[in-house]
Design an enzyme around this catalytic site. Sequence first.
Site, PDB file in Angstrom:
ATOM      1  N   TYR A 149       2.553  -4.060  -7.082  1.00 18.79           N
ATOM      2  CA  TYR A 149       1.901  -3.501  -5.964  1.00 18.79           C
ATOM      3  C   TYR A 149       1.939  -2.012  -6.624  1.00 18.79           C
ATOM      4  O   TYR A 149       3.044  -1.462  -6.760  1.00 18.79           O
ATOM      5  CB  TYR A 149       2.667  -3.474  -4.797  1.00 18.79           C
ATOM      6  N   ARG A 151       0.846  -1.217  -0.031  1.00 20.61           N
ATOM      7  CA  ARG A 151       0.054   0.125   0.163  1.00 20.61           C
ATOM      8  C   ARG A 151       0.736   1.366  -0.015  1.00 20.61           C
ATOM      9  O   ARG A 151       0.157   2.351   0.042  1.00 20.61           O
ATOM     10  CB  ARG A 151      -0.815  -0.018   1.197  1.00 20.61           C
TER      11      ARG A 151
HETATM   12  N1  LIG Z   1       0.579 -13.036  -1.592  1.00 24.48           N
HETATM   13  C1  LIG Z   1      -0.417 -12.144  -1.669  1.00 24.48           C
HETATM   14  O1  LIG Z   1      -1.231 -12.801  -2.621  1.00 24.48           O
HETATM   15  C2  LIG Z   1      -0.984 -11.206  -0.943  1.00 24.48           C
HETATM   16  C3  LIG Z   1      -2.161 -10.728  -1.002  1.00 24.48           C
HETATM   17  C4  LIG Z   1      -2.147  -9.229  -0.165  1.00 24.48           C
HETATM   18  C5  LIG Z   1      -1.213  -8.764   0.665  1.00 24.48           C
HETATM   19  N2  LIG Z   1       0.113  -9.347   0.675  1.00 24.48           N
HETATM   20  C6  LIG Z   1       1.113  -8.664   1.548  1.00 24.48           C
HETATM   21  O2  LIG Z   1       0.795  -8.829   2.770  1.00 24.48           O
HETATM   22  C7  LIG Z   1       0.605  -7.286   3.359  1.00 24.48           C
HETATM   23  C8  LIG Z   1      -0.412  -6.970   4.424  1.00 24.48           C
HETATM   24  O3  LIG Z   1      -1.641  -7.162   3.516  1.00 24.48           O
HETATM   25  P1  LIG Z   1      -2.680  -6.330   4.075  1.00 24.48           P
HETATM   26  O4  LIG Z   1      -2.023  -4.728   3.873  1.00 24.48           O
HETATM   27  O5  LIG Z   1      -4.134  -6.544   3.200  1.00 24.48           O
HETATM   28  O6  LIG Z   1      -2.916  -6.569   5.495  1.00 24.48           O
HETATM   29  P2  LIG Z   1      -3.108  -5.729   6.804  1.00 24.48           P
HETATM   30  O7  LIG Z   1      -2.080  -5.252   7.692  1.00 24.48           O
HETATM   31  O8  LIG Z   1      -3.994  -6.940   7.635  1.00 24.48           O
HETATM   32  O9  LIG Z   1      -4.251  -4.662   6.613  1.00 24.48           O
HETATM   33  C9  LIG Z   1      -3.676  -3.254   6.698  1.00 24.48           C
HETATM   34  C10 LIG Z   1      -4.701  -2.261   6.211  1.00 24.48           C
HETATM   35  O10 LIG Z   1      -5.750  -2.260   7.199  1.00 24.48           O
HETATM   36  C11 LIG Z   1      -5.904  -0.917   7.671  1.00 24.48           C
HETATM   37  N3  LIG Z   1      -6.140  -0.886   8.925  1.00 24.48           N
HETATM   38  C12 LIG Z   1      -7.381  -0.264   9.471  1.00 24.48           C
HETATM   39  N4  LIG Z   1      -7.335  -0.439  10.883  1.00 24.48           N
HETATM   40  C13 LIG Z   1      -6.358  -1.242  11.112  1.00 24.48           C
HETATM   41  C14 LIG Z   1      -6.032  -1.772  12.515  1.00 24.48           C
HETATM   42  N5  LIG Z   1      -6.590  -1.450  13.596  1.00 24.48           N
HETATM   43  N6  LIG Z   1      -4.926  -2.443  12.237  1.00 24.48           N
HETATM   44  C15 LIG Z   1      -4.242  -2.904  11.242  1.00 24.48           C
HETATM   45  N7  LIG Z   1      -4.637  -2.396   9.896  1.00 24.48           N
HETATM   46  C16 LIG Z   1      -5.593  -1.650   9.982  1.00 24.48           C
HETATM   47  C17 LIG Z   1      -4.507  -0.292   7.478  1.00 24.48           C
HETATM   48  O11 LIG Z   1      -4.725   0.901   7.273  1.00 24.48           O
HETATM   49  P3  LIG Z   1      -3.377   2.098   7.535  1.00 24.48           P
HETATM   50  O12 LIG Z   1      -2.654   1.957   6.572  1.00 24.48           O
HETATM   51  O13 LIG Z   1      -4.265   3.338   7.761  1.00 24.48           O
HETATM   52  O14 LIG Z   1      -3.140   1.450   8.795  1.00 24.48           O
HETATM   53  C18 LIG Z   1      -4.022  -0.999   5.831  1.00 24.48           C
HETATM   54  O15 LIG Z   1      -4.907  -0.505   5.042  1.00 24.48           O
HETATM   55  C19 LIG Z   1       0.874  -6.605   2.056  1.00 24.48           C
HETATM   56  O16 LIG Z   1       1.339  -5.015   2.139  1.00 24.48           O
HETATM   57  C20 LIG Z   1       1.512  -7.479   1.043  1.00 24.48           C
HETATM   58  O17 LIG Z   1       3.070  -7.195   1.221  1.00 24.48           O
HETATM   59  C21 LIG Z   1       0.323 -10.633  -0.128  1.00 24.48           C
END
Ligand SMILES: NC(=O)c1ccc[n+]([C@@H]2O[C@H](COP(=O)([O-])OP(=O)(O)OC[C@H]3O[C@@H](n4cnc5c(N)ncnc54)[C@H](OP(=O)(O)O)[C@@H]3O)[C@@H](O)[C@H]2O)c1
Length: 304
Positions: free
Chosen positions: A52, A22
Amino acid sequence: MKYIKIGNNIENASAIALGCMRIHALDNAQVENLIMTALDNGINFFDHADIYGKGKSEELFGEFMANHKDLRDKMIIQTKCAIRPGYYDFSKEHIIESVETSLKRMNLDYIDVLLLHRPDTLMEPEEVGEAFEELYKSGKVKNFGVSNHNMMQIELLKTGVNVPLVINQLQLSIVNAGMITSGINVNMENKESVMHDGFLLEYSRLKNMTIQAWSPFRYGKAGVFLDNPDYPELNAEIDRLAEKYGVKNTAIAAAWILRHPAKIQVIAGTTNKERLSDICKATDVDLTRQEWYSIYRSAGHHLP
Ligand SMILES: NC(=O)c1ccc[n+]([C@@H]2O[C@H](COP(=O)([O-])OP(=O)(O)OC[C@H]3O[C@@H](n4cnc5c(N)ncnc54)[C@H](OP(=O)(O)O)[C@@H]3O)[C@@H](O)[C@H]2O)c1
């Protein structure tokens, strides 16, 4: 921060990694702040993919790397390839070309880990093997792995790939825990016993593959399960434990993943540096067995 060994080459990877999916939405100063906050909290592992932000995430990260060359050998940088518009592509040509592009964008001489992002059903294991060998011998990629693969696909890949596959990056959280649930509901006829993806957890432990948990806090398309009225019992239990351990609810949610003995690394995708620091406190929390199961049950999962 706690550190884990990944495969035989990566001795000290932080148990919490920064997911950079992100960061394309940030400006340079915000990216710099976020990466510095990660490093200050002991995070040394950074997850990318060529797609990304259509390359923008790697590009912004590369601008940081260009200004901080001294930090390179303190960082473990991972990226992924093989998702293309409308198809998946494990061809040798694409794998190599994608790595070359990622290296340029991130201002790097080598990538620590390359993952195949999603399985390409048209894969030829020997072709993947040739690409990996070339990238390994040229020093451009040090380690290899997969993402969203089941165990038989990994076994199939291994028929043509001679380098070790040390990581499988998979979706995993308290509310998205299929790989755990199917292993709890063994010898049952309920829907929880349906094994969608094979014995991913057990296979990874047996084969010394690190599972990386993506989207550890997400719920639904745009939300998170933390502080979410859809999960009142879960949040009450998480909040109780957050108070007990003196951390934020995000740390308890991450600690739940880290408590599993399957060597799971949490890939946190926040772009908010305060939140990132809160999440890192998870490595100070060692949930008891009863607490782990209690969180699991309060998310609506049942024990048979
Ligand atoms: N291999 C794959 O297929 C795949 C798929 C998806 C993701 N990924 C990897 O996994 C990483 C994490 O994925 P993700 O970003 O979907 O996971 P995440 O860490 O579960 O979610 C983060 C998102 O949730 C928001 N958020 C809102 N409230 C939150 C809270 N209380 N605690 C934590 N986050 C909160 C964050 O906003 P803020 O930024 O405002 O905190 C951010 O937009 C990605 O960056 C990527 O590297 C891999």
